[in-house]
Structures are given as C-alpha cells and as structure tokens.
Design a protein around this motif. Sequence first.
Motif, short mmCIF file in Angstrom:
data_model
loop_
_atom_site.label_atom_id
_atom_site.label_comp_id
_atom_site.label_asym_id
_atom_site.label_seq_id
_atom_site.Cartn_x
_atom_site.Cartn_y
_atom_site.Cartn_z
N SER A 50 21.88 13.41 -20.98
CA SER A 50 21.15 13.80 -19.71
C SER A 50 20.81 12.90 -18.67
O SER A 50 20.13 13.11 -17.64
CB SER A 50 20.26 14.80 -20.04
OG SER A 50 19.10 14.29 -20.66
N HIS A 51 20.59 11.59 -18.90
CA HIS A 51 19.99 10.61 -18.47
C HIS A 51 20.98 10.08 -17.30
O HIS A 51 22.10 9.96 -17.51
CB HIS A 51 19.48 9.48 -19.04
CG HIS A 51 18.48 8.44 -18.59
ND1 HIS A 51 18.79 7.65 -17.47
CD2 HIS A 51 16.99 8.17 -18.76
CE1 HIS A 51 17.75 7.11 -17.17
NE2 HIS A 51 16.65 7.48 -18.02
N PRO A 52 20.67 9.89 -16.04
CA PRO A 52 21.26 9.66 -14.94
C PRO A 52 21.79 8.29 -14.81
O PRO A 52 22.75 7.89 -14.22
CB PRO A 52 20.34 9.87 -13.68
CG PRO A 52 18.99 9.89 -14.05
CD PRO A 52 19.13 10.53 -15.54
N SER A 53 21.03 7.23 -15.59
CA SER A 53 21.40 5.88 -15.79
C SER A 53 21.01 5.60 -17.25
O SER A 53 20.09 4.72 -17.62
CB SER A 53 20.73 5.06 -14.85
OG SER A 53 21.13 3.56 -15.06
N PRO A 54 21.67 5.94 -18.29
CA PRO A 54 21.57 5.79 -19.60
C PRO A 54 21.57 4.14 -20.02
O PRO A 54 21.97 3.11 -19.38
CB PRO A 54 22.54 6.53 -20.43
CG PRO A 54 23.67 6.57 -19.45
CD PRO A 54 23.14 6.37 -18.17
N PRO A 55 20.86 3.78 -21.12
CA PRO A 55 20.74 2.39 -21.40
C PRO A 55 22.14 1.91 -22.01
O PRO A 55 23.00 2.78 -22.23
CB PRO A 55 19.70 2.36 -22.86
CG PRO A 55 19.89 3.93 -23.24
CD PRO A 55 20.03 4.75 -21.89
N VAL A 56 22.32 0.43 -21.90
CA VAL A 56 23.40 0.11 -22.18
C VAL A 56 23.36 -0.46 -23.56
O VAL A 56 24.51 -1.06 -24.28
CB VAL A 56 23.83 -1.15 -21.19
CG1 VAL A 56 23.99 -0.79 -19.80
CG2 VAL A 56 22.56 -2.36 -21.32
N ALA A 57 22.27 -0.54 -24.28
CA ALA A 57 22.03 -0.97 -25.49
C ALA A 57 20.73 -0.52 -26.33
O ALA A 57 19.94 -0.15 -25.50
CB ALA A 57 22.19 -2.65 -25.58
N ILE A 58 20.79 -0.51 -27.74
CA ILE A 58 19.49 -0.05 -28.20
C ILE A 58 19.12 -1.18 -28.85
O ILE A 58 19.81 -2.02 -29.58
CB ILE A 58 19.76 1.16 -28.98
CG1 ILE A 58 18.51 1.50 -29.78
CG2 ILE A 58 20.88 0.84 -30.21
CD1 ILE A 58 18.58 2.97 -30.51
N ILE A 59 17.80 -1.46 -28.73
CA ILE A 59 17.08 -2.88 -29.97
C ILE A 59 16.23 -1.89 -30.63
O ILE A 59 15.33 -1.21 -30.30
CB ILE A 59 16.39 -3.69 -29.02
CG1 ILE A 59 17.18 -4.51 -27.70
CG2 ILE A 59 15.77 -4.72 -29.85
CD1 ILE A 59 16.40 -5.05 -26.87
N SER A 60 16.53 -2.04 -31.90
CA SER A 60 15.79 -1.22 -33.12
C SER A 60 15.49 -2.22 -34.07
O SER A 60 16.02 -3.10 -34.51
CB SER A 60 16.57 0.05 -33.52
OG SER A 60 17.84 -0.47 -33.89
#
Length: 457
Positions: free
Chosen positions: A100-110
């Motif tokens: 639902s995000h208009p500009s979702p993240p390009v990566a996840i750092i976890s």
Amino acid sequence: MYDSNDNPHLLIYPFNASGHIIPLLDFTHHLLRHGLTITIIISSSNLPLLHPLISSYPSSLHKLLFSDPDPDHHPSPHPLIAKVIATQQMFDPIVRWFQSHPSPPVAIISDFFLGWTNELAAHLGIRRVVFSPAGALGSSIFHMLWRDLPEINALNGDRDESFLLSLPEIPNSPEFPWRQLSPLWRSYKEGEPNFESFRKGVIGNMTAWGIVYNTFEDLEGVYIDHMKKQIGHDRVWAVGPLLPEEDGPVGRGGSSAVPRDRLLMWLDKKPDDSVVYICFGSIERLSEKEMSVLTSALELSNVDFILCVKTSDLKFIPSGFEDRMSGRGLIVKGWAPQLVILRHRAVGSFVTHCGWNSTLEGVAAGVMMLTWPLGADQFANEKLLVDQLGVGKRVCEGRPENVPDSVELTQLLDESLSCDRPERVKIKELSQTGIKAVKEGTSMRDLDMFINQLCEH
C-alpha cells in the motif's frame, strides 16, 4: 554512483533487544546522514530509543509501529527462540504495508536473528541485507555452529562440559570448552519445529544479498575475509565502530539512572586514568557469589570506580558497601551512558562481559579491558581482545565455579591503571586506527561502497 537526490527508501528491522537495537540505530543514523529515507519497524516499548533520531531527521525517518509479538504463543525450549519465532507473525502485516506504500523500500536491512526476512524480501522482490550486532569472529562461529550442529553434537554425545571443541575452519583455529558455548546452541533439540525454523533462518543469512558488520579491518580483517570466502562474494562491509561523535545524543540507548551532568561532575574531580568502570551489559547478571568477590576486591583495592548494577541485582550489594565507598566509588543503579563514561579522561580500565557493543566502545575509547565473559559470543570476543590483540587481561572465565579470588582480583584492578602496562599502549594505538577507519579509512570506504552498490539496484 549513488546520487543523494535519488533519496532511496530502506526498511530497517532490528531485533527487540537493546544490544541489537542500539547499533542498528547507530547505523541508521549514518544512512540518514547520507540522504536516504528510512522506515524502521519498532515496537511501542522501544519507541523512546528512536526519539533522538526522529528529532534530528523528522522528514526522512519514519516508523512502522507494531505491538511486541507475543512469544507465549510460540512455546519453545529456549525463550530467545520463542521470541524470534514470534516475530514471524509480522510477515503479512509488513507485506500489506509494503503493497500500500506509494514509494516502497528497495531493500530490507534486518538483524541476523531475523533470518526469516530472507523469505520476506524474496516475496516482496527486494534485496535483504543482514546486519550483525556481533563481530565478524563471533558471527562466523555462530553461523558455523548452527550449520554443523548435528555433527558437532555427535562429537560430544555425553555433553561433557569440559569437552574441548576445536574450530579449525575459522582463522586462528579457536577452541572452546563445551561450557563456554551459548546455552541457546547447547539447548538445541533436533526436530523441534521452532528450533529448526530458527536454524533455517541462521543458515539463510549466508544467502542474503549482503552483510554489514559493526567492526573495522584493523580489528577483525582476517575474519571479514573469512566471511567473504564463506558466502562466496565481496558484499560484506565493515563500517564500524558505529558510534556517535563526541558523547552522542542525550538519551541514546535509554535514560540514564544517574543524570549525565552528575556523572561528569564526579569524573571531572578524578585524575586521568584513575577510575575503573565496571558494567556487565544490559542482559547478563552476576550471581551473589560473583558480586561478593567483585565488591570485596573493589573495597580492598586502591582504585576509584563506577559500578553499574541492574536494579534486580542490588540485593547482592553487601550492606554498608555504598557508604564505605562514598567518594571513591559511584554505584549506578540501572542504565548508564556507557560511552560518555568510557570516553572521559579519568577512566583508565573497563571490567566488561565482552559483549560486542561494550567491546567496540572500549576499543574506541582506548581503555584497557579486564575481561569477564558470561555467555553468548563473549568468550570469542575475549579471545580476540586478550589472545590476538593484546588489549585486555583475563579476570574471570564465566560462572561462579570460576570466580577469581578477591585478593587476585584486587591486584588486577590496581595493576590495570598502571601507565606502563602493554595492554594500555596497544589499546590506545587500536583506538586511533578505529577513529581513522570511520573518518577517512576503510570503514568510510565500505559505507560508501555499501550505499552505492545498494542504490545501483
């Protein structure tokens, strides 16, 4: 090359423990300074830890607020396993938020405990980067033990506590008696679903797009190279020490049990290198016997000291000790701003459990360490400090059966402030290389490479 005007969006997911959250927030700070947009997954109970960053970056740092997952719904032989497994219930809510995000993240750092986010990243079509709150040595041991767990368990079928486990695959071939291995690993039950799920996640870390370490080449270069060989590529970045400049923002890591100004006023009255700082981290606790030996040694010694004690352990402080030590000793009952204390000119040595955050903070401050590991990766960190780098001296090897004699400990405390100790010379030199690494050296290079490579994709 990365253009900061592109303002890429990253999702950051720390594990819910202060020793894991604080260094990842320090890394987040560096990313924000480079112009990235960050959304961080945080629980309401840990939200205060985020306030210093939010106030500095109100337009580029966002929070994805969730209640703490309930580990009671995921019973496991070990409470940490239950806590990790409980985070997996975040999978669908994160997917819905992402879609639902208009500009979702390009990566996840976890965090490296959250290995299941590999599958989350694959589902979302983005890259996953592992953030390790442990050093490269501790991390390499952690991953190797979980990978080879059934075979290693078979070597010591009787669970002999003194069984010596050798790890020749790892540089310098570290050896550990069985009792020094993490209880998390030793409590493994083959076939137990939650344990197998956790193990799958740990092994999956090695297939992530990249790994970020809070360390630097002069501290752990041989182990950084080892991890690159293990995962088969060079997307392993050593960007530490990830510590704020000067004393850092007020409230970093939590509210101090003693006002910072009072601590500084007390330290300002002391001569250079005359104070021993004693702290065993945010989780580890001393037994009554251990506290008795420690306080007896402090009382017999000639040192001034700051002793940080968890509120649950105050009952172990001998009656009248605080009054007798008035002026010479200061007891902090709860959380202390450790970095502020260690960086003060009056502090000359540090009695530490060798948690990785404390290890780095001691190294960065140039303070000789008296090592008293209690569990997790701390015995590996002690080997690095004492045997390989020569910047620390062993005080105690773990639990009550190995507690030192109070007279011997008294001597170690007194000698640790001697200006001609070789450990003090070496730690000052190592501190300077760490400072250089983040300002103009290898860690700055790796941070720039990480951002550029991530944003190229």
